[in-house]
Design an enzyme around this catalytic site. Structure first.
Site, PDB file in Angstrom:
ATOM      1  N   GLU A   1      13.668  27.915   5.327  1.00 36.10           N
ATOM      2  CA  GLU A   1      13.538  29.241   4.721  1.00 36.10           C
ATOM      3  C   GLU A   1      12.738  29.175   3.425  1.00 36.10           C
ATOM      4  O   GLU A   1      11.959  30.082   3.121  1.00 36.10           O
ATOM      5  CB  GLU A   1      14.927  29.823   4.445  1.00 36.10           C
ATOM      6  CG  GLU A   1      15.729  30.146   5.705  1.00 36.10           C
ATOM      7  CD  GLU A   1      16.461  28.949   6.264  1.00 36.10           C
ATOM      8  OE1 GLU A   1      17.144  29.105   7.292  1.00 36.10           O
ATOM      9  OE2 GLU A   1      16.346  27.834   5.690  1.00 36.10           O
TER      10      GLU A   1
ATOM     11  N   ARG B   1      15.595  15.921  11.475  1.00 30.41           N
ATOM     12  CA  ARG B   1      15.586  17.186  10.746  1.00 30.41           C
ATOM     13  C   ARG B   1      16.304  17.073   9.396  1.00 30.41           C
ATOM     14  O   ARG B   1      15.847  17.610   8.401  1.00 30.41           O
ATOM     15  CB  ARG B   1      16.269  18.257  11.615  1.00 30.41           C
ATOM     16  CG  ARG B   1      16.562  19.580  10.915  1.00 30.41           C
ATOM     17  CD  ARG B   1      15.324  20.400  10.716  1.00 30.41           C
ATOM     18  NE  ARG B   1      15.627  21.732  10.219  1.00 30.41           N
ATOM     19  CZ  ARG B   1      14.715  22.569   9.771  1.00 30.41           C
ATOM     20  NH1 ARG B   1      13.443  22.225   9.782  1.00 30.41           N
ATOM     21  NH2 ARG B   1      15.050  23.767   9.334  1.00 30.41           N
TER      22      ARG B   1
ATOM     23  N   GLY C   1       9.189  16.691   2.717  1.00 30.25           N
ATOM     24  CA  GLY C   1       7.983  17.349   2.240  1.00 30.25           C
ATOM     25  C   GLY C   1       6.693  16.815   2.813  1.00 30.25           C
ATOM     26  O   GLY C   1       5.615  17.142   2.301  1.00 30.25           O
ATOM     27  N   GLU C   2       6.757  15.980   3.874  1.00 28.94           N
ATOM     28  CA  GLU C   2       5.542  15.382   4.431  1.00 28.94           C
ATOM     29  C   GLU C   2       5.318  15.772   5.887  1.00 28.94           C
ATOM     30  O   GLU C   2       4.580  15.094   6.601  1.00 28.94           O
ATOM     31  CB  GLU C   2       5.605  13.855   4.313  1.00 28.94           C
ATOM     32  CG  GLU C   2       5.552  13.355   2.877  1.00 28.94           C
ATOM     33  CD  GLU C   2       5.363  11.841   2.808  1.00 28.94           C
ATOM     34  OE1 GLU C   2       4.575  11.407   1.950  1.00 28.94           O
ATOM     35  OE2 GLU C   2       5.999  11.109   3.605  1.00 28.94           O
TER      36      GLU C   2
ATOM     37  N   ASN D   1      10.798  25.386  14.230  1.00 26.12           N
ATOM     38  CA  ASN D   1       9.550  26.119  14.086  1.00 26.12           C
ATOM     39  C   ASN D   1       8.353  25.277  14.538  1.00 26.12           C
ATOM     40  O   ASN D   1       8.160  24.161  14.057  1.00 26.12           O
ATOM     41  CB  ASN D   1       9.418  26.526  12.610  1.00 26.12           C
ATOM     42  CG  ASN D   1       8.043  27.039  12.260  1.00 26.12           C
ATOM     43  OD1 ASN D   1       7.394  27.666  13.074  1.00 26.12           O
ATOM     44  ND2 ASN D   1       7.613  26.757  11.048  1.00 26.12           N
ATOM     45  N   LEU D   2       7.540  25.816  15.464  1.00 29.83           N
ATOM     46  CA  LEU D   2       6.339  25.098  15.912  1.00 29.83           C
ATOM     47  C   LEU D   2       5.070  25.541  15.196  1.00 29.83           C
ATOM     48  O   LEU D   2       3.987  25.015  15.423  1.00 29.83           O
ATOM     49  CB  LEU D   2       6.165  25.229  17.425  1.00 29.83           C
ATOM     50  CG  LEU D   2       6.132  26.613  18.102  1.00 29.83           C
ATOM     51  CD1 LEU D   2       4.932  27.442  17.745  1.00 29.83           C
ATOM     52  CD2 LEU D   2       6.190  26.436  19.610  1.00 29.83           C
TER      53      LEU D   2
ATOM     54  N   GLU E   1       4.017  25.280  12.070  1.00 31.34           N
ATOM     55  CA  GLU E   1       3.379  24.304  11.187  1.00 31.34           C
ATOM     56  C   GLU E   1       2.533  23.319  11.991  1.00 31.34           C
ATOM     57  O   GLU E   1       1.428  22.963  11.594  1.00 31.34           O
ATOM     58  CB  GLU E   1       4.429  23.564  10.370  1.00 31.34           C
ATOM     59  CG  GLU E   1       3.843  22.639   9.321  1.00 31.34           C
ATOM     60  CD  GLU E   1       4.884  22.064   8.373  1.00 31.34           C
ATOM     61  OE1 GLU E   1       4.496  21.276   7.493  1.00 31.34           O
ATOM     62  OE2 GLU E   1       6.082  22.412   8.508  1.00 31.34           O
TER      63      GLU E   1
END
Length: 429
Positions: A64, A270, A316-317, A341-342, A344
Protein backbone atom coordinates in the site's frame (compact mmCIF):
# COMPACT_ATOMS: atom_id res chain seq x y z
CA UNK A 1 -23.27 4.19 19.09
CA UNK A 2 -25.20 1.57 17.12
CA UNK A 3 -25.68 -1.93 18.49
CA UNK A 4 -23.47 -3.35 15.74
CA UNK A 5 -20.61 -0.98 16.55
CA UNK A 6 -21.08 -1.47 20.29
CA UNK A 7 -20.60 -5.21 19.88
CA UNK A 8 -17.61 -4.65 17.60
CA UNK A 9 -16.03 -2.24 20.11
CA UNK A 10 -16.46 -4.76 22.93
CA UNK A 11 -14.67 -7.32 20.76
CA UNK A 12 -11.79 -4.90 20.03
CA UNK A 13 -11.34 -4.24 23.76
CA UNK A 14 -11.39 -8.00 24.42
CA UNK A 15 -8.81 -8.56 21.65
CA UNK A 16 -6.42 -5.79 22.78
CA UNK A 17 -4.37 -7.98 25.19
CA UNK A 18 -4.07 -10.63 22.50
CA UNK A 19 -2.84 -7.94 20.09
CA UNK A 20 -0.06 -7.17 22.56
CA UNK A 21 0.84 -10.86 22.72
CA UNK A 22 0.82 -11.00 18.92
CA UNK A 23 3.26 -8.07 18.75
CA UNK A 24 5.58 -9.87 21.18
CA UNK A 25 5.33 -13.08 19.15
CA UNK A 26 6.13 -11.25 15.89
CA UNK A 27 9.05 -9.48 17.58
CA UNK A 28 10.89 -12.81 17.90
CA UNK A 29 11.86 -12.49 14.25
CA UNK A 30 11.26 -8.75 13.78
CA UNK A 31 12.39 -6.79 16.85
CA UNK A 32 10.77 -3.68 15.32
CA UNK A 33 7.43 -5.00 16.57
CA UNK A 34 8.53 -4.08 20.10
CA UNK A 35 8.75 -0.38 19.21
CA UNK A 36 6.10 2.38 19.29
CA UNK A 37 3.50 0.50 21.34
CA UNK A 38 2.19 3.81 22.65
CA UNK A 39 1.20 4.79 19.11
CA UNK A 40 -0.55 1.47 18.54
CA UNK A 41 -2.68 1.69 21.70
CA UNK A 42 -3.22 5.46 21.85
CA UNK A 43 -1.08 5.98 24.97
CA UNK A 44 1.55 8.18 23.34
CA UNK A 45 2.10 11.92 23.61
CA UNK A 46 1.94 12.87 19.96
CA UNK A 47 4.29 15.53 18.57
CA UNK A 48 3.02 19.08 18.87
CA UNK A 49 0.85 20.06 15.92
CA UNK A 50 2.49 22.32 13.36
CA UNK A 51 0.93 25.35 11.73
CA UNK A 52 0.83 23.47 8.42
CA UNK A 53 -2.50 21.89 7.47
CA UNK A 54 -2.02 18.11 7.30
CA UNK A 55 -3.20 15.67 4.67
CA UNK A 56 -3.35 12.20 6.20
CA UNK A 57 -2.56 9.07 4.15
CA UNK A 58 -2.89 5.61 5.71
CA UNK A 59 -0.92 2.83 4.00
CA UNK A 60 -0.98 -0.33 6.10
CA UNK A 61 2.14 -2.12 4.80
CA UNK A 62 4.71 -2.24 2.00
CA UNK A 63 2.38 -2.78 -0.97
CA UNK A 64 0.00 0.00 0.00
CA UNK A 65 2.87 2.38 0.75
CA UNK A 66 4.44 1.79 -2.65
CA UNK A 67 1.05 2.23 -4.31
CA UNK A 68 0.56 5.51 -2.44
CA UNK A 69 3.96 6.89 -3.40
CA UNK A 70 2.93 8.60 -6.68
CA UNK A 71 -0.16 10.05 -4.99
CA UNK A 72 1.87 11.35 -2.03
CA UNK A 73 4.30 13.07 -4.40
CA UNK A 74 1.40 14.58 -6.36
CA UNK A 75 -0.30 15.84 -3.16
CA UNK A 76 2.88 17.46 -1.83
CA UNK A 77 3.52 19.10 -5.20
CA UNK A 78 -0.06 20.32 -5.55
CA UNK A 79 -0.30 21.63 -1.96
CA UNK A 80 3.12 23.09 -1.04
CA UNK A 81 1.67 24.76 2.07
CA UNK A 82 0.50 21.41 3.47
CA UNK A 83 2.33 18.74 5.40
CA UNK A 84 1.58 15.03 5.14
CA UNK A 85 0.82 12.57 7.92
CA UNK A 86 1.73 9.02 6.84
CA UNK A 87 0.49 6.14 8.99
CA UNK A 88 1.09 2.40 8.83
CA UNK A 89 0.35 -0.83 10.70
CA UNK A 90 3.56 -2.83 10.04
CA UNK A 91 7.27 -2.11 10.57
CA UNK A 92 8.01 -2.93 6.94
CA UNK A 93 5.40 -0.41 5.82
CA UNK A 94 6.93 2.19 8.12
CA UNK A 95 10.43 1.46 6.80
CA UNK A 96 9.20 1.82 3.22
CA UNK A 97 7.49 5.09 4.14
CA UNK A 98 10.71 6.39 5.66
CA UNK A 99 12.27 6.58 2.20
CA UNK A 100 9.35 8.79 1.15
CA UNK A 101 9.74 11.00 4.22
CA UNK A 102 13.46 11.38 3.50
CA UNK A 103 12.68 12.83 0.08
CA UNK A 104 10.42 15.49 1.62
CA UNK A 105 12.36 16.65 4.70
CA UNK A 106 10.23 18.50 7.21
CA UNK A 107 6.95 17.82 5.42
CA UNK A 108 6.15 14.18 6.24
CA UNK A 109 5.33 12.88 9.72
CA UNK A 110 5.19 9.12 10.33
CA UNK A 111 3.35 7.27 13.10
CA UNK A 112 1.46 4.02 13.51
CA UNK A 113 -2.31 4.24 13.26
CA UNK A 114 -3.74 3.15 16.62
CA UNK A 115 -5.88 0.06 16.92
CA UNK A 116 -9.58 0.68 16.38
CA UNK A 117 -10.43 1.70 19.96
CA UNK A 118 -12.68 4.78 20.09
CA UNK A 119 -10.61 6.71 22.65
CA UNK A 120 -7.36 5.92 20.78
CA UNK A 121 -8.53 7.03 17.34
CA UNK A 122 -10.13 10.15 18.83
CA UNK A 123 -6.85 11.12 20.54
CA UNK A 124 -5.03 10.51 17.27
CA UNK A 125 -7.41 12.67 15.22
CA UNK A 126 -7.48 15.49 17.78
CA UNK A 127 -3.69 15.52 18.01
CA UNK A 128 -3.10 15.92 14.28
CA UNK A 129 -6.36 17.52 13.04
CA UNK A 130 -5.91 16.41 9.40
CA UNK A 131 -7.90 18.27 6.75
CA UNK A 132 -8.75 14.91 5.16
CA UNK A 133 -8.00 11.22 5.67
CA UNK A 134 -7.03 9.01 2.73
CA UNK A 135 -7.06 5.23 3.18
CA UNK A 136 -5.50 2.82 0.71
CA UNK A 137 -7.29 -0.10 -0.94
CA UNK A 138 -9.18 -2.06 1.75
CA UNK A 139 -8.82 -0.11 5.02
CA UNK A 140 -12.30 0.05 6.58
CA UNK A 141 -12.22 0.50 10.36
CA UNK A 142 -15.69 1.09 11.86
CA UNK A 143 -14.68 3.16 14.90
CA UNK A 144 -12.08 5.19 13.04
CA UNK A 145 -14.58 6.10 10.33
CA UNK A 146 -17.33 6.96 12.82
CA UNK A 147 -15.07 9.10 15.00
CA UNK A 148 -13.57 10.84 11.97
CA UNK A 149 -17.06 11.82 10.88
CA UNK A 150 -17.82 13.15 14.38
CA UNK A 151 -14.56 15.12 14.36
CA UNK A 152 -15.25 16.60 10.93
CA UNK A 153 -12.47 14.75 9.08
CA UNK A 154 -13.69 13.55 5.66
CA UNK A 155 -12.46 10.04 4.87
CA UNK A 156 -11.74 8.92 1.31
CA UNK A 157 -10.87 5.35 0.31
CA UNK A 158 -8.58 5.43 -2.73
CA UNK A 159 -7.35 2.64 -5.00
CA UNK A 160 -10.26 0.74 -3.46
CA UNK A 161 -10.67 -2.95 -4.18
CA UNK A 162 -13.07 -5.56 -2.85
CA UNK A 163 -12.90 -9.16 -4.05
CA UNK A 164 -15.82 -11.56 -4.19
CA UNK A 165 -14.28 -13.42 -1.26
CA UNK A 166 -14.06 -10.24 0.83
CA UNK A 167 -17.62 -9.32 -0.16
CA UNK A 168 -18.85 -12.67 1.14
CA UNK A 169 -17.01 -12.07 4.41
CA UNK A 170 -18.49 -8.57 4.71
CA UNK A 171 -22.00 -9.98 4.34
CA UNK A 172 -21.53 -11.91 7.59
CA UNK A 173 -21.75 -8.62 9.53
CA UNK A 174 -23.93 -6.52 7.19
CA UNK A 175 -25.03 -3.85 9.67
CA UNK A 176 -21.52 -3.11 10.89
CA UNK A 177 -19.99 -3.05 7.41
CA UNK A 178 -22.81 -0.95 5.94
CA UNK A 179 -22.44 1.64 8.70
CA UNK A 180 -18.66 1.77 8.24
CA UNK A 181 -18.77 2.01 4.44
CA UNK A 182 -21.44 4.69 4.66
CA UNK A 183 -19.04 6.89 6.62
CA UNK A 184 -16.71 7.29 3.66
CA UNK A 185 -17.13 10.70 2.04
CA UNK A 186 -15.91 9.17 -1.24
CA UNK A 187 -14.66 5.82 -2.54
CA UNK A 188 -12.38 5.79 -5.59
CA UNK A 189 -12.36 2.24 -6.95
CA UNK A 190 -9.85 0.47 -9.17
CA UNK A 191 -12.45 -1.17 -11.42
CA UNK A 192 -16.16 -1.15 -12.15
CA UNK A 193 -16.48 -4.56 -10.47
CA UNK A 194 -14.82 -3.21 -7.31
CA UNK A 195 -17.15 -0.20 -7.39
CA UNK A 196 -20.23 -2.40 -7.68
CA UNK A 197 -19.14 -4.50 -4.71
CA UNK A 198 -18.38 -1.38 -2.64
CA UNK A 199 -21.92 -0.14 -3.32
CA UNK A 200 -23.29 -3.51 -2.20
CA UNK A 201 -21.65 -3.13 1.21
CA UNK A 202 -23.04 0.39 1.72
CA UNK A 203 -20.64 2.92 0.21
CA UNK A 204 -22.80 5.77 -1.09
CA UNK A 205 -20.52 7.84 -3.32
CA UNK A 206 -18.31 5.62 -5.48
CA UNK A 207 -16.34 6.44 -8.62
CA UNK A 208 -13.96 4.41 -10.80
CA UNK A 209 -10.57 6.04 -11.44
CA UNK A 210 -8.24 3.10 -12.12
CA UNK A 211 -5.32 1.53 -10.28
CA UNK A 212 -2.64 3.78 -8.77
CA UNK A 213 -0.09 0.98 -9.09
CA UNK A 214 0.06 1.52 -12.85
CA UNK A 215 1.66 4.91 -12.15
CA UNK A 216 4.63 3.22 -10.53
CA UNK A 217 7.92 4.12 -12.22
CA UNK A 218 10.72 1.64 -11.50
CA UNK A 219 14.00 3.10 -10.30
CA UNK A 220 16.43 3.35 -13.21
CA UNK A 221 19.30 2.57 -10.81
CA UNK A 222 17.63 -0.63 -9.65
CA UNK A 223 16.76 -1.68 -13.20
CA UNK A 224 20.36 -1.13 -14.32
CA UNK A 225 21.63 -3.12 -11.32
CA UNK A 226 19.23 -5.90 -12.29
CA UNK A 227 20.56 -5.96 -15.85
CA UNK A 228 24.12 -6.33 -14.50
CA UNK A 229 22.93 -9.07 -12.15
CA UNK A 230 21.35 -10.92 -15.08
CA UNK A 231 24.56 -10.70 -17.12
CA UNK A 232 26.55 -12.25 -14.27
CA UNK A 233 24.63 -15.53 -14.67
CA UNK A 234 25.65 -16.09 -18.27
CA UNK A 235 23.41 -18.02 -20.71
CA UNK A 236 21.36 -20.00 -18.19
CA UNK A 237 17.65 -18.99 -17.95
CA UNK A 238 16.87 -16.90 -14.85
CA UNK A 239 13.52 -17.65 -13.20
CA UNK A 240 12.17 -15.30 -10.53
CA UNK A 241 9.64 -16.38 -7.91
CA UNK A 242 8.47 -13.01 -6.61
CA UNK A 243 6.72 -12.32 -3.29
CA UNK A 244 6.25 -15.98 -2.41
CA UNK A 245 4.05 -16.81 0.56
CA UNK A 246 4.34 -19.48 3.24
CA UNK A 247 3.70 -22.93 1.80
CA UNK A 248 4.60 -22.00 -1.77
CA UNK A 249 8.37 -22.50 -1.61
CA UNK A 250 8.16 -26.29 -1.03
CA UNK A 251 5.81 -26.58 -4.01
CA UNK A 252 8.22 -24.60 -6.17
CA UNK A 253 11.31 -26.52 -5.06
CA UNK A 254 9.61 -29.88 -5.58
CA UNK A 255 8.49 -28.88 -9.08
CA UNK A 256 11.97 -27.60 -9.96
CA UNK A 257 13.56 -30.85 -8.80
CA UNK A 258 11.12 -32.92 -10.86
CA UNK A 259 11.79 -30.81 -13.95
CA UNK A 260 15.58 -30.97 -13.44
CA UNK A 261 16.11 -27.83 -15.53
CA UNK A 262 19.46 -26.01 -15.68
CA UNK A 263 18.31 -22.61 -14.49
CA UNK A 264 19.16 -19.87 -12.04
CA UNK A 265 16.37 -19.38 -9.51
CA UNK A 266 15.77 -16.09 -7.72
CA UNK A 267 13.52 -16.76 -4.72
CA UNK A 268 12.12 -13.62 -3.03
CA UNK A 269 9.75 -14.23 -0.08
CA UNK A 270 7.00 -11.69 0.47
CA UNK A 271 7.64 -11.16 4.19
CA UNK A 272 11.09 -10.42 5.67
CA UNK A 273 10.42 -12.42 8.85
CA UNK A 274 10.49 -15.53 6.63
CA UNK A 275 13.90 -14.90 5.04
CA UNK A 276 15.76 -17.11 7.54
CA UNK A 277 13.09 -19.82 7.37
CA UNK A 278 13.45 -20.06 3.59
CA UNK A 279 17.26 -20.07 3.92
CA UNK A 280 16.99 -23.05 6.28
CA UNK A 281 14.62 -24.74 3.81
CA UNK A 282 17.17 -24.39 1.00
CA UNK A 283 19.96 -25.64 3.26
CA UNK A 284 17.91 -28.65 4.37
CA UNK A 285 17.59 -29.67 0.73
CA UNK A 286 21.37 -29.34 0.26
CA UNK A 287 20.88 -26.59 -2.30
CA UNK A 288 23.76 -24.18 -2.81
CA UNK A 289 22.60 -20.57 -2.72
CA UNK A 290 23.66 -16.99 -2.25
CA UNK A 291 21.87 -14.57 0.06
CA UNK A 292 21.35 -11.16 -1.48
CA UNK A 293 22.01 -9.51 1.89
CA UNK A 294 25.58 -10.87 1.84
CA UNK A 295 26.44 -10.15 -1.80
CA UNK A 296 27.24 -6.44 -1.97
CA UNK A 297 27.24 -5.17 -5.58
CA UNK A 298 25.11 -7.65 -7.53
CA UNK A 299 26.98 -6.94 -10.76
CA UNK A 300 30.46 -7.51 -9.35
CA UNK A 301 32.30 -10.68 -10.33
CA UNK A 302 32.12 -13.32 -7.58
CA UNK A 303 34.74 -15.95 -6.84
CA UNK A 304 33.74 -19.41 -8.01
CA UNK A 305 30.75 -20.46 -10.13
CA UNK A 306 27.35 -18.90 -9.53
CA UNK A 307 24.97 -21.15 -7.57
CA UNK A 308 21.62 -22.31 -8.90
CA UNK A 309 19.69 -20.34 -6.26
CA UNK A 310 19.72 -16.78 -4.93
CA UNK A 311 17.61 -15.92 -1.89
CA UNK A 312 16.32 -12.36 -2.28
CA UNK A 313 16.46 -11.40 1.40
CA UNK A 314 16.41 -7.63 0.90
CA UNK A 315 13.75 -4.93 1.00
CA UNK A 316 13.07 -2.25 -1.61
CA UNK A 317 14.81 -4.05 -4.50
CA UNK A 318 11.91 -5.72 -6.26
CA UNK A 319 12.52 -3.77 -9.48
CA UNK A 320 16.09 -5.05 -9.48
CA UNK A 321 14.94 -8.65 -9.17
CA UNK A 322 12.43 -8.22 -11.99
CA UNK A 323 15.10 -6.69 -14.24
CA UNK A 324 17.43 -9.61 -13.50
CA UNK A 325 14.84 -12.22 -14.51
CA UNK A 326 13.86 -13.66 -17.88
CA UNK A 327 10.40 -14.45 -16.51
CA UNK A 328 8.66 -14.09 -13.14
CA UNK A 329 6.05 -16.10 -11.26
CA UNK A 330 3.91 -13.87 -9.02
CA UNK A 331 3.67 -15.32 -5.52
CA UNK A 332 0.50 -15.86 -3.55
CA UNK A 333 -1.14 -17.34 -6.64
CA UNK A 334 -0.14 -21.00 -6.27
CA UNK A 335 -2.19 -21.33 -3.08
CA UNK A 336 -5.62 -19.76 -2.42
CA UNK A 337 -4.10 -16.53 -1.09
CA UNK A 338 -5.27 -14.21 -3.86
CA UNK A 339 -1.95 -13.43 -5.51
CA UNK A 340 0.24 -10.33 -5.42
CA UNK A 341 0.55 -7.33 -7.70
CA UNK A 342 1.94 -8.07 -11.20
CA UNK A 343 2.01 -4.44 -12.35
CA UNK A 344 5.56 -3.76 -11.15
CA UNK A 345 6.85 -6.72 -13.18
CA UNK A 346 5.06 -5.42 -16.26
CA UNK A 347 6.42 -1.91 -15.77
CA UNK A 348 9.96 -3.33 -15.82
CA UNK A 349 9.09 -5.41 -18.90
CA UNK A 350 9.35 -8.86 -17.33
CA UNK A 351 7.09 -11.61 -18.73
CA UNK A 352 4.76 -12.97 -16.04
CA UNK A 353 3.28 -16.33 -15.10
CA UNK A 354 0.56 -16.60 -12.45
CA UNK A 355 -1.01 -19.55 -10.69
CA UNK A 356 -4.74 -20.29 -10.44
CA UNK A 357 -5.47 -17.99 -7.45
CA UNK A 358 -5.45 -14.27 -8.30
CA UNK A 359 -8.70 -13.00 -6.76
CA UNK A 360 -7.00 -10.03 -5.05
CA UNK A 361 -5.89 -8.65 -8.43
CA UNK A 362 -8.36 -10.36 -10.77
CA UNK A 363 -8.97 -7.49 -13.20
CA UNK A 364 -5.31 -6.54 -13.60
CA UNK A 365 -4.35 -10.19 -14.04
CA UNK A 366 -7.10 -10.80 -16.61
CA UNK A 367 -6.11 -7.68 -18.55
CA UNK A 368 -2.40 -8.63 -18.52
CA UNK A 369 -3.18 -12.09 -19.87
CA UNK A 370 -5.42 -10.60 -22.57
CA UNK A 371 -2.62 -8.18 -23.51
CA UNK A 372 -0.13 -11.02 -23.96
CA UNK A 373 1.98 -9.90 -20.99
CA UNK A 374 1.16 -12.86 -18.74
CA UNK A 375 0.16 -16.52 -18.79
CA UNK A 376 -1.81 -18.56 -16.26
CA UNK A 377 -0.84 -22.01 -15.02
CA UNK A 378 -2.98 -24.49 -13.10
CA UNK A 379 -0.20 -25.99 -10.95
CA UNK A 380 3.39 -25.37 -9.83
CA UNK A 381 4.69 -27.89 -12.35
CA UNK A 382 2.82 -26.22 -15.22
CA UNK A 383 3.96 -22.79 -14.02
CA UNK A 384 7.62 -23.77 -14.10
CA UNK A 385 7.24 -25.50 -17.47
CA UNK A 386 5.70 -22.30 -18.87
CA UNK A 387 8.45 -20.19 -17.33
CA UNK A 388 11.15 -22.35 -18.89
CA UNK A 389 9.43 -22.25 -22.28
CA UNK A 390 9.26 -18.44 -22.18
CA UNK A 391 12.85 -18.06 -20.94
CA UNK A 392 14.24 -20.33 -23.65
CA UNK A 393 12.27 -18.79 -26.55
CA UNK A 394 13.91 -15.44 -27.33
CA UNK A 395 11.16 -14.27 -29.69
CA UNK A 396 8.35 -15.12 -27.28
CA UNK A 397 10.15 -13.58 -24.34
CA UNK A 398 10.74 -10.35 -26.24
CA UNK A 399 7.12 -10.19 -27.42
CA UNK A 400 5.82 -10.69 -23.89
CA UNK A 401 8.25 -8.09 -22.53
CA UNK A 402 7.05 -5.49 -25.02
CA UNK A 403 3.41 -6.40 -24.33
CA UNK A 404 4.02 -6.00 -20.59
CA UNK A 405 5.45 -2.51 -21.00
CA UNK A 406 2.58 -1.48 -23.30
CA UNK A 407 0.06 -2.88 -20.83
CA UNK A 408 1.57 -0.91 -17.94
CA UNK A 409 1.78 2.31 -19.97
CA UNK A 410 -1.80 2.13 -21.28
CA UNK A 411 -3.33 2.08 -17.81
CA UNK A 412 -1.50 5.05 -16.31
CA UNK A 413 -3.29 8.17 -15.10
CA UNK A 414 -5.09 7.06 -11.92
CA UNK A 415 -2.93 9.37 -9.79
CA UNK A 416 -4.09 12.52 -11.57
CA UNK A 417 -7.71 11.38 -11.57
CA UNK A 418 -7.48 10.67 -7.84
CA UNK A 419 -5.83 14.04 -7.18
CA UNK A 420 -8.62 15.83 -9.05
CA UNK A 421 -11.31 14.15 -6.95
CA UNK A 422 -9.49 14.82 -3.67
CA UNK A 423 -9.28 18.55 -4.33
CA UNK A 424 -12.67 19.51 -2.80
CA UNK A 425 -11.77 17.76 0.46
CA UNK A 426 -8.26 19.18 0.76
CA UNK A 427 -8.93 22.69 -0.53
CA UNK A 428 -12.19 23.22 1.36
CA UNK A 429 -10.37 23.27 4.69
Amino acid sequence: MSAARLGYTAFVWFAAPFAALYLLWRSRKQPEYRAHWGERFGWVRYPQATSRPLIWVHAVSVGETRAAEPLIAALLDAYPQHGLLLTHMTPTGRATGRSIADRWPGRVTQVYLPYDLPFAVRRFLRAFRPVAGIGMETETWPNLLAVAREEGVPMVLVNARLSEKSLAQAKRTPNLVREAAGNFALVLAQTAADAARMRQVGAERVEVVGNLKFDFTPSSELVEAGRRFRASFGPRPVLLFASTREGEEPLILDALRALDARTVVLLVPRHPQRFDDVARMLGARSLKFWRRSQMGDVGARKSGPAPDFVLGDSMGEMAMYYAAADVALIGGSLLPLGGQNLIEACAVGTPVVVGPHTFNFEQATHDAIEAGAAERAASPAEAIARMCAIAEDDAKRQAMSEAAQRFAAQHRGATQRTLDRLKPFVSAR
